[in-house]
Design a protein around this motif. Structure first.
Motif, PDB file in Angstrom:
ATOM      1  N   VAL A 110      37.604  33.050  39.706  1.00  0.00           N
ATOM      2  CA  VAL A 110      39.057  32.969  39.228  1.00  0.00           C
ATOM      3  C   VAL A 110      39.847  34.459  39.414  1.00  0.00           C
ATOM      4  O   VAL A 110      40.766  34.444  39.973  1.00  0.00           O
ATOM      5  N   LEU A 111      38.958  35.524  39.577  1.00  0.00           N
ATOM      6  CA  LEU A 111      39.298  36.915  39.901  1.00  0.00           C
ATOM      7  C   LEU A 111      39.613  36.689  41.433  1.00  0.00           C
ATOM      8  O   LEU A 111      40.771  37.384  41.855  1.00  0.00           O
ATOM      9  N   GLY A 112      38.914  36.175  42.233  1.00  0.00           N
ATOM     10  CA  GLY A 112      39.374  35.929  43.629  1.00  0.00           C
ATOM     11  C   GLY A 112      40.653  35.360  43.903  1.00  0.00           C
ATOM     12  O   GLY A 112      41.043  35.434  45.295  1.00  0.00           O
ATOM     13  N   LEU A 113      41.208  34.750  43.073  1.00  0.00           N
ATOM     14  CA  LEU A 113      42.747  34.168  43.374  1.00  0.00           C
ATOM     15  C   LEU A 113      43.703  35.011  43.087  1.00  0.00           C
ATOM     16  O   LEU A 113      44.776  34.865  43.319  1.00  0.00           O
ATOM     17  N   ILE A 114      43.365  36.273  42.510  1.00  0.00           N
ATOM     18  CA  ILE A 114      44.426  37.382  42.327  1.00  0.00           C
ATOM     19  C   ILE A 114      44.694  38.192  43.344  1.00  0.00           C
ATOM     20  O   ILE A 114      43.607  38.918  43.860  1.00  0.00           O
ATOM     21  N   LYS A 115      45.694  38.040  44.094  1.00  0.00           N
ATOM     22  CA  LYS A 115      45.842  38.916  45.397  1.00  0.00           C
ATOM     23  C   LYS A 115      46.530  40.304  45.183  1.00  0.00           C
ATOM     24  O   LYS A 115      46.253  41.214  45.952  1.00  0.00           O
ATOM     25  N   ARG A 147      44.770  43.488  39.785  1.00  0.00           N
ATOM     26  CA  ARG A 147      43.226  43.250  39.811  1.00  0.00           C
ATOM     27  C   ARG A 147      42.698  44.477  39.227  1.00  0.00           C
ATOM     28  O   ARG A 147      41.788  44.514  38.357  1.00  0.00           O
ATOM     29  N   SER A 148      43.580  45.673  39.350  1.00  0.00           N
ATOM     30  CA  SER A 148      43.029  46.733  38.613  1.00  0.00           C
ATOM     31  C   SER A 148      43.218  46.750  37.034  1.00  0.00           C
ATOM     32  O   SER A 148      42.440  47.057  36.402  1.00  0.00           O
ATOM     33  N   SER A 149      44.284  46.059  36.887  1.00  0.00           N
ATOM     34  CA  SER A 149      44.405  45.792  35.227  1.00  0.00           C
ATOM     35  C   SER A 149      43.641  45.098  34.652  1.00  0.00           C
ATOM     36  O   SER A 149      42.991  45.234  33.617  1.00  0.00           O
ATOM     37  N   LYS A 194      33.536  45.286  30.228  1.00  0.00           N
ATOM     38  CA  LYS A 194      32.699  45.629  31.229  1.00  0.00           C
ATOM     39  C   LYS A 194      32.229  44.616  32.171  1.00  0.00           C
ATOM     40  O   LYS A 194      32.183  44.551  33.676  1.00  0.00           O
ATOM     41  N   ASN A 195      32.175  43.115  31.482  1.00  0.00           N
ATOM     42  CA  ASN A 195      31.765  41.987  32.259  1.00  0.00           C
ATOM     43  C   ASN A 195      33.258  41.618  33.632  1.00  0.00           C
ATOM     44  O   ASN A 195      32.812  41.090  34.633  1.00  0.00           O
ATOM     45  N   TRP A 196      34.322  41.857  32.845  1.00  0.00           N
ATOM     46  CA  TRP A 196      35.405  41.760  33.772  1.00  0.00           C
ATOM     47  C   TRP A 196      35.340  42.770  34.708  1.00  0.00           C
ATOM     48  O   TRP A 196      35.785  42.559  36.026  1.00  0.00           O
ATOM     49  N   TYR A 197      35.078  43.877  34.403  1.00  0.00           N
ATOM     50  CA  TYR A 197      35.158  45.049  35.453  1.00  0.00           C
ATOM     51  C   TYR A 197      33.974  44.627  36.557  1.00  0.00           C
ATOM     52  O   TYR A 197      34.272  44.862  37.946  1.00  0.00           O
ATOM     53  N   ARG A 250      31.952  51.888  44.035  1.00  0.00           N
ATOM     54  CA  ARG A 250      32.718  51.049  43.030  1.00  0.00           C
ATOM     55  C   ARG A 250      32.879  49.534  43.765  1.00  0.00           C
ATOM     56  O   ARG A 250      32.569  48.653  43.112  1.00  0.00           O
ATOM     57  N   PHE A 251      32.937  49.338  44.974  1.00  0.00           N
ATOM     58  CA  PHE A 251      33.195  47.799  45.515  1.00  0.00           C
ATOM     59  C   PHE A 251      32.135  47.663  46.825  1.00  0.00           C
ATOM     60  O   PHE A 251      31.994  48.684  47.701  1.00  0.00           O
ATOM     61  N   THR A 252      31.450  46.764  46.750  1.00  0.00           N
ATOM     62  CA  THR A 252      30.318  46.476  47.600  1.00  0.00           C
ATOM     63  C   THR A 252      30.436  45.467  48.780  1.00  0.00           C
ATOM     64  O   THR A 252      29.817  45.347  49.734  1.00  0.00           O
ATOM     65  N   ASN A 253      31.700  44.792  48.544  1.00  0.00           N
ATOM     66  CA  ASN A 253      32.015  43.594  49.586  1.00  0.00           C
ATOM     67  C   ASN A 253      33.521  43.573  50.157  1.00  0.00           C
ATOM     68  O   ASN A 253      34.074  42.533  50.434  1.00  0.00           O
ATOM     69  N   ILE A 254      33.976  44.765  50.455  1.00  0.00           N
ATOM     70  CA  ILE A 254      35.217  45.085  51.111  1.00  0.00           C
ATOM     71  C   ILE A 254      35.146  44.465  52.571  1.00  0.00           C
ATOM     72  O   ILE A 254      34.280  44.820  53.316  1.00  0.00           O
ATOM     73  N   ARG A 255      36.370  43.687  52.965  1.00  0.00           N
ATOM     74  CA  ARG A 255      36.533  43.255  54.098  1.00  0.00           C
ATOM     75  C   ARG A 255      37.886  43.989  54.872  1.00  0.00           C
ATOM     76  O   ARG A 255      37.866  43.836  56.016  1.00  0.00           O
TER      77      ARG A 255
END
Length: 589
Positions: A35-40, A45-47, A53-56, A82-87
């Protein structure tokens, strides 16, 4: 707390355990990440990441792109933790006033430290978009060799590299889809860099080298366009002539964005016919730019391709009002227009007549530093646009004169402005009819345009303008001020009254220490503050730094500046602490 107590009471009365209830309340990680992947939107996304914690964690693992508005607000190491899969990474460096040569060239914002971390943590990086960063040829070669899946490079207003670096990108990025080189300070050694694309290379869809100066190898460029069947954007430099342009667009029938070269070559009747046919076949074109040194004789060849244009960029085309009006009459769907003031008010009247859907207008000066220039645009042209273009919401307008009444009428006609940047080129020039300050003009803007997010003010302005801004501009995010104001009180009104302010840029204005320190509780919620040629002292900057340790307070002093004077002040929030690469002329407090 009250809601939690009621929920616990309900569960006890029903015999439901907290543990079983928790299982019902939480989405599975795979579902939440999907679901979060659909938020561009980066902001959205920061909000979302602040909900729990789960959503974080879900947002952390699912994010593939990141936008960093200041390369010193965070370190690459913190980002990688913080982020591990950045493209995809968008990274901005120097303050915007570097565009006006107010930031020394060797100030910083070197991209190499970021690339070194990305090569280890993000080996699958595909996109890098840089703005106002320092980029060396060695960094471009490192980029080309470190990321085998790399697809898109955009360099906007960057410096430090040459066409040798572009040759490295062409040689090693086998999957490149986009190469966008725009408004950069490039050491343009030769145009042979296009020859470095391998003959087997076929993936390019976007190529922009409009601002490079040297001749390019046209044979190499033509072969590249022929091989890459999915070309959507092609913007060439002014050394590409009309005959060459005709060949290129004939090879790229899917073009959606085109930047032409010089439009002045003498053509035979047959060449003219072939060029006209080529443009007639540009059925998908929605963006047109370039038209360097335009010859009016050849403008009609563009008309068939103008029907579906939504963006016309004529910021490099010195065009007169008559030919400009004729071109606009074939652009009924235009939504964005950039133009030089050589079209004068008569040309702007044509915008109001022919472009009812226009949403964005930028009018640039052809000769901004020549006070003897008699042509240009006035309030008359701006008024004509506002009468005919009710959807206009973004304007950047350079002019030599304006009136309060005109601006009030303009915003009444177009109350939906989100970006209003009026640049009266003569500093501190009043309403030329009444000789009054321009306070009421900008007062009308902030009172009428309730959605206003960006504002640039100019002309003779007193503190009343800033009182209006603080009282009415409740959605303002960026404010640019030059040669304006009367006292510190004006800026105090802004800092206390604009709750959404994120960027504040001030130059050559009488604001001093009280103005600076009045925002001491505001700056942590902002991205940055820039003050240059104001009345700020180093001691006030030290006080600000001491009171707000999570801010980076930097003083840039030119040669000859005294220790007490803070000639240029740059304040920004950072989770990385003071930067480690500050040059000697930058004092970090």
């Amino acid at each position: 707390m009250e809601i939690c107590s009621m929920d616990s009471k309900r569960k006890k009365e029903s015999g439901e355990s907290d543990e079983s209830s928790g299982k019902l309340k939480h989405f599975p990680d795979e579902v939440l990440e999907g679901v979060l992947g659909l938020i561009k939107s980066h902001k959205d996304r920061s909000s979302v990441s602040l909900v729990c914690k789960n959503w974080y964690n879900a947002e952390r693992w699912s994010r593939s792109s990141v936008f960093i508005g200041n390369c010193y607000s965070v370190s690459p190491e913190i980002l990688a933790r913080r982020f591990t899969n950045i493209r995809s990474v968008t990274l901005k460096g120097k303050p915007r006033f570097s565009d006006f040569n107010l930031v020394p060239r060797d100030w910083g914002a070197d991209v190499q430290s970021w690339l070194s971390v990305f090569a280890v943590k993000y080996p699958n990086l595909e996109e890098l978009r840089l703005k106002r960063m320092s980029v060396s040829d060695e960094s471009l070669e490192f980029l080309a060799l470190s990321f085998p899946n790399f697809k898109a490079l955009s360099l906007l207003s960057c410096d430090g590299f040459s066409t040798d670096g572009l040759a490295s990108i062409a040689t090693h990025c086998k999957n490149l889809v986009e190469l966008d080189i725009q408004d950069n300070d490039v050491d343009d050694r030769s145009g042979c860099w296009l020859s470095y694309f391998p003959e087997s290379f076929t993936s390019l869809e976007t190529l922009n080298f409009a601002n490079l100066n040297s001749d390019v190898s046209f044979d190499a460029l033509e072969r590249l366009v022929i091989r890459c069947k999915s070309f959507k954007t092609l913007k060439v430099n002014k050394n590409i002539n009309l005959e060459q342009l005709q060949k290129l667009i004939s090879h790229a029938p899917r073009l959606m964005e085109l930047g032409t070269g010089t439009f002045t070559q003498d053509l035979t009747a047959n060449q003219h016919s072939e060029l006209e046919n080529a443009f007639s076949n540009c059925k998908n074109l929605h963006t047109l730019s370039g038209l360097w040194e335009t010859k009016a004789l050849y403008l009609p060849v563009l008309y068939p391709a103008c029907t579906n244009l939504t963006f016309l960029n004529l910021s490099y085309a010195v065009m007169q009002s008559t030919e400009f009006a004729s071109l606009l009459s074939h652009c009924p769907r235009l939504r964005r227009l950039w133009v030089l003031d050589t079209v004068e008010d008569k040309g702007l009247e044509a915008i109001g007549t022919h472009c009812p859907l226009l949403e964005e207008l930028r009018v640039f000066p052809d000769n901004p530093f020549d006070p003897e220039v008699i042509h240009g645009v006035t309030e008359s042209g701006f008024l004509a646009v506002s009468f005919g273009c009710p959807k206009l919401h973004y304007v950047l307008y350079f002019c030599r004169q304006m009136t309060n009444v005109a601006v009030a009428t303009i915003v009444k006609n177009c109350p939906g402005f989100t970006h209003f940047r009026l640049c009266i080129m003569d500093p501190r020039k009043p309403d030329y009819l009444t000789n009054e300050p321009m306070d009421e003009a900008f007062g009308a803007v902030v009172k009428t345009c309730t959605k206003l997010r960006r504002l640039a003010v100019s002309g003779l302005l007193t503190d009343l303008t800033f009182e209006y801004i603080g009282k009415h501009a409740k959605n303002l995010e960026t404010l640019s001020v030059a040669f304006a104001g009367s006292s510190d009180w004006g800026m105090q009104c802004v800092l206390s009254g604009c709750p959404k302010l994120r960027k504040l840029e001030i130059r050559d204005s009488p604001f001093g220490n009280e103005a600076l320190l009045s925002g001491i509780d505001k700056y942590e919620s902002m991205r940055s503050l820039w003050m240059s040629a104001c009345k700020v002292t180093t001691s006030a900057c030290r006080l600000l730094a001491r009171e707000m340790p999570r801010l980076n307070v930097e003083v840039i002093n030119d040669e000859g500046s005294g220790d007490m004077v803070a000639n240029k002040v740059y304040v920004y929030r950072s989770v990385a602490g003071p930067r480690r690469d500050a040059p000697p002329f930058v004092l970090t407090l």
